[in-house]
Scaffold this motif. Structure first.
Motif, PDB file in Angstrom:
ATOM      1  N   VAL A  27       4.365  11.716  16.898  1.00  0.00           N
ATOM      2  CA  VAL A  27       4.858  11.881  18.118  1.00  0.00           C
ATOM      3  C   VAL A  27       4.185  11.458  19.340  1.00  0.00           C
ATOM      4  N   VAL A  28       2.846  11.743  19.259  1.00  0.00           N
ATOM      5  CA  VAL A  28       2.049  11.100  20.437  1.00  0.00           C
ATOM      6  C   VAL A  28       2.397   9.458  20.503  1.00  0.00           C
ATOM      7  N   VAL A  29       2.345   8.788  19.345  1.00  0.00           N
ATOM      8  CA  VAL A  29       2.720   7.423  19.571  1.00  0.00           C
ATOM      9  C   VAL A  29       3.796   7.152  20.027  1.00  0.00           C
ATOM     10  N   GLY A  30       5.145   7.982  19.929  1.00  0.00           N
ATOM     11  CA  GLY A  30       6.251   7.860  20.408  1.00  0.00           C
ATOM     12  C   GLY A  30       6.230   8.042  21.798  1.00  0.00           C
ATOM     13  N   ILE A  31       5.604   9.178  22.244  1.00  0.00           N
ATOM     14  CA  ILE A  31       5.412   9.575  23.587  1.00  0.00           C
ATOM     15  C   ILE A  31       4.502   8.505  24.318  1.00  0.00           C
ATOM     16  N   ARG A  32       3.491   7.880  23.974  1.00  0.00           N
ATOM     17  CA  ARG A  32       2.966   6.817  24.795  1.00  0.00           C
ATOM     18  C   ARG A  32       3.858   5.676  24.746  1.00  0.00           C
ATOM     19  N   ASP A  33       4.501   5.211  23.761  1.00  0.00           N
ATOM     20  CA  ASP A  33       5.401   4.337  23.924  1.00  0.00           C
ATOM     21  C   ASP A  33       6.880   4.363  25.137  1.00  0.00           C
ATOM     22  N   ARG A 115      -7.561   2.857  33.998  1.00  0.00           N
ATOM     23  CA  ARG A 115      -8.105   3.566  35.418  1.00  0.00           C
ATOM     24  C   ARG A 115      -7.629   5.025  35.617  1.00  0.00           C
ATOM     25  N   ASP A 116      -6.487   5.370  35.146  1.00  0.00           N
ATOM     26  CA  ASP A 116      -5.633   6.475  35.634  1.00  0.00           C
ATOM     27  C   ASP A 116      -5.016   7.208  34.381  1.00  0.00           C
ATOM     28  N   ALA A 117      -4.733   8.371  34.466  1.00  0.00           N
ATOM     29  CA  ALA A 117      -4.111   9.199  33.683  1.00  0.00           C
ATOM     30  C   ALA A 117      -3.161  10.112  33.965  1.00  0.00           C
ATOM     31  N   ALA A 118      -2.061  10.279  33.379  1.00  0.00           N
ATOM     32  CA  ALA A 118      -0.713  11.457  33.745  1.00  0.00           C
ATOM     33  C   ALA A 118      -1.339  12.616  32.941  1.00  0.00           C
ATOM     34  N   ASN A 119      -1.572  13.773  33.274  1.00  0.00           N
ATOM     35  CA  ASN A 119      -1.960  15.029  32.555  1.00  0.00           C
ATOM     36  C   ASN A 119      -0.747  16.173  33.127  1.00  0.00           C
ATOM     37  N   THR A 134      -1.853  14.227  27.891  1.00  0.00           N
ATOM     38  CA  THR A 134      -2.376  13.358  28.615  1.00  0.00           C
ATOM     39  C   THR A 134      -2.241  11.866  28.181  1.00  0.00           C
ATOM     40  N   VAL A 135      -1.657  10.931  29.091  1.00  0.00           N
ATOM     41  CA  VAL A 135      -1.181   9.649  28.754  1.00  0.00           C
ATOM     42  C   VAL A 135      -2.156   8.888  29.599  1.00  0.00           C
ATOM     43  N   LEU A 136      -2.912   7.995  28.944  1.00  0.00           N
ATOM     44  CA  LEU A 136      -3.807   6.835  29.781  1.00  0.00           C
ATOM     45  C   LEU A 136      -3.004   5.700  30.119  1.00  0.00           C
ATOM     46  N   SER A 137      -3.161   5.403  31.355  1.00  0.00           N
ATOM     47  CA  SER A 137      -2.179   4.470  32.060  1.00  0.00           C
ATOM     48  C   SER A 137      -2.653   2.875  31.394  1.00  0.00           C
ATOM     49  N   GLY A 138      -3.947   2.813  31.352  1.00  0.00           N
ATOM     50  CA  GLY A 138      -4.100   1.361  30.882  1.00  0.00           C
ATOM     51  C   GLY A 138      -5.014   0.855  32.204  1.00  0.00           C
ATOM     52  N   MET A 146       6.320   6.610  35.235  1.00  0.00           N
ATOM     53  CA  MET A 146       5.680   6.994  34.139  1.00  0.00           C
ATOM     54  C   MET A 146       5.767   8.727  34.119  1.00  0.00           C
ATOM     55  N   LYS A 147       5.634   9.068  35.507  1.00  0.00           N
ATOM     56  CA  LYS A 147       5.696  10.487  35.482  1.00  0.00           C
ATOM     57  C   LYS A 147       7.161  11.260  35.215  1.00  0.00           C
ATOM     58  N   HIS A 148       8.180  10.299  35.765  1.00  0.00           N
ATOM     59  CA  HIS A 148       9.576  10.766  35.562  1.00  0.00           C
ATOM     60  C   HIS A 148       9.562  10.903  33.829  1.00  0.00           C
TER      61      HIS A 148
END
Length: 372
Positions: A27-33, A115-119, A134-138, A146-148
């Motif tokens: 699931v975390v792979v799917g969320i990241r993508d 650089r950034d992350a959405a938490n 958390t999703v690291l933005s790269g 991304m937030k949406h």
């Protein structure tokens, strides 16, 4: 870059993980993508010690996951958690320029090329150690897109974690109850209306394997005595009548082919415990079966005090229960049968009984099912 999964497919996978936690790895792979990040993880963080543990992750080097738990969780910007379900990036939490000069960015984020992350907080049921995603933005900053996309996932991930917790709690309770039942030396059988065994504890399985006082025939529990077996059949067939199923609160005496005496108690199961189902395979009652042994002096003393039995009357009482009838008691105690009968009649009068079987039932009420 992995191909983003469609939202309906990802949501379905999230709820599958609610039933099977091992699926969170996918699931975390799917969320990241779907969100469009570099890495994604589910983690929890103690609000006091700031110690963090990552439960599931993808896109990050295991070295940095370990480093986060051991050291850097204390330095990340999530010192004060956002409200449940609110997605925040690092600039929403701290001054970004100061953050870039700090240890967390310099030693943990930057070496990973992010650089950034959405938490977002997904589960605050344990207020002191909530579960977050958390999703690291790269190399780019977290943006509105991304937030949406992350917001479309958050409600489903939160519910899936609630499902995980509920199932875990039920399994923990069921395991604890099973351990308690297995620790009893009394046989416990959960039976349906046709006396099919729905569940048995360890002692119950041992009794079945012994093929003595009870046995299993085509999945049905069968007692060795014809009369006792019919009582069991009639009691469990009365599934709609809890009072009938309780068999009037009486104990049912059983005699094994080897001459060992047992006593059975029937307890009705409430509709709550049976989940309100009417399938024939559901357990409608519990059968508690134990061997009658009143060898413990404390039980004999309790019976003697309760019914004001003399020492000889008590010995006759116990011998009738444990050994057998008048002839057997005469031999066991070394007294004449006429003497046994005399004391037995006195025991009947003092205990309000009239048959030897009634004494077995009475004795069962004074024996401890947790010991015997």
């Amino acid at each position: 870059m992995h191909r983003p999964r469609k939202l309906p497919d990802l949501v379905e996978q999230i709820y599958d993980a609610g039933l099977d936690p091992s699926l969170w790895n996918d699931v975390v792979v799917g969320i990241r993508d779907f969100v469009g990040g570099q890495a994604c993880g589910l983690f929890s963080k103690d609000s006091i010690s700031k110690f963090g543990v990552t439960h599931y992750y993808c896109g990050a080097d295991p070295h940095y996951i370990q480093l986060y738990s051991e050291t850097h969780s204390k330095f990340d910007p999530l010192t004060i958690l956002p409200p449940h379900g609110q997605i925040v990036s690092i600039p929403d939490l701290v001054n970004f320029d100061e953050y870039r000069r700090g240890r967390f960015y310099q030693e943990w984020m930057q070496p990973q090329g992010s650089r950034d992350a959405a938490n977002v907080v997904l589960d605050k049921s344990n207020a002191s150690c909530p579960v977050m995603m958390t999703v690291l933005s790269g190399r780019r900053m977290v943006d509105a897109r991304m937030k949406h996309r992350m917001s479309l996932i958050v409600p489903h991930a939160s519910r899936a974690l609630l499902i995980n917790r509920a199932i875990s709690s039920k399994l923990t309770l069921a395991t604890a109850l099973a351990d308690v039942l297995d620790s009893l030396s009394s046989g416990i059988f959960l039976l349906d209306s046709c006396c099919h065994v729905v569940h048995a504890n360890a002692s119950g399985h041992a009794m079945i394997e012994a093929d003595d006082v009870v046995r299993l025939i085509a999945g049905q529990l069968v007692a060795s005595g014809t009369e006792a077996n019919q009582i069991l059949r009639d009691a469990f067939a009365a599934r709609s009548d809890a009072a009938s199923l309780a068999a009037g609160g009486q104990a049912i005496p059983l005699l094994s082919p080897k001459g060992e005496r047992y006593v059975a108690h029937i307890l009705p199961l409430s509709s709550v415990l049976r989940n309100g189902s009417e399938h024939s395979s559901d357990a409608v009652g519990a059968l508690l079966l134990r061997q009658v042994t009143l060898g413990g002096q404390s039980y004999g003393e309790l019976i003697g005090r309760t019914f004001d039995l003399t020492p000889t009357e008590l010995r006759v009482f116990q011998s009738i229960v444990e050994v057998g009838g008048v002839p057997e008691t005469s031999i066991a105690l070394g007294i004449a049968e006429t003497t046994v009968k005399t004391h037995l009649h006195r025991v009947f009068a003092k205990t309000g009984t009239s048959r030897q079987a009634d004494l077995v039932k009475l004795a069962a009420g004074f024996s401890n099912p947790l010991v015997n």
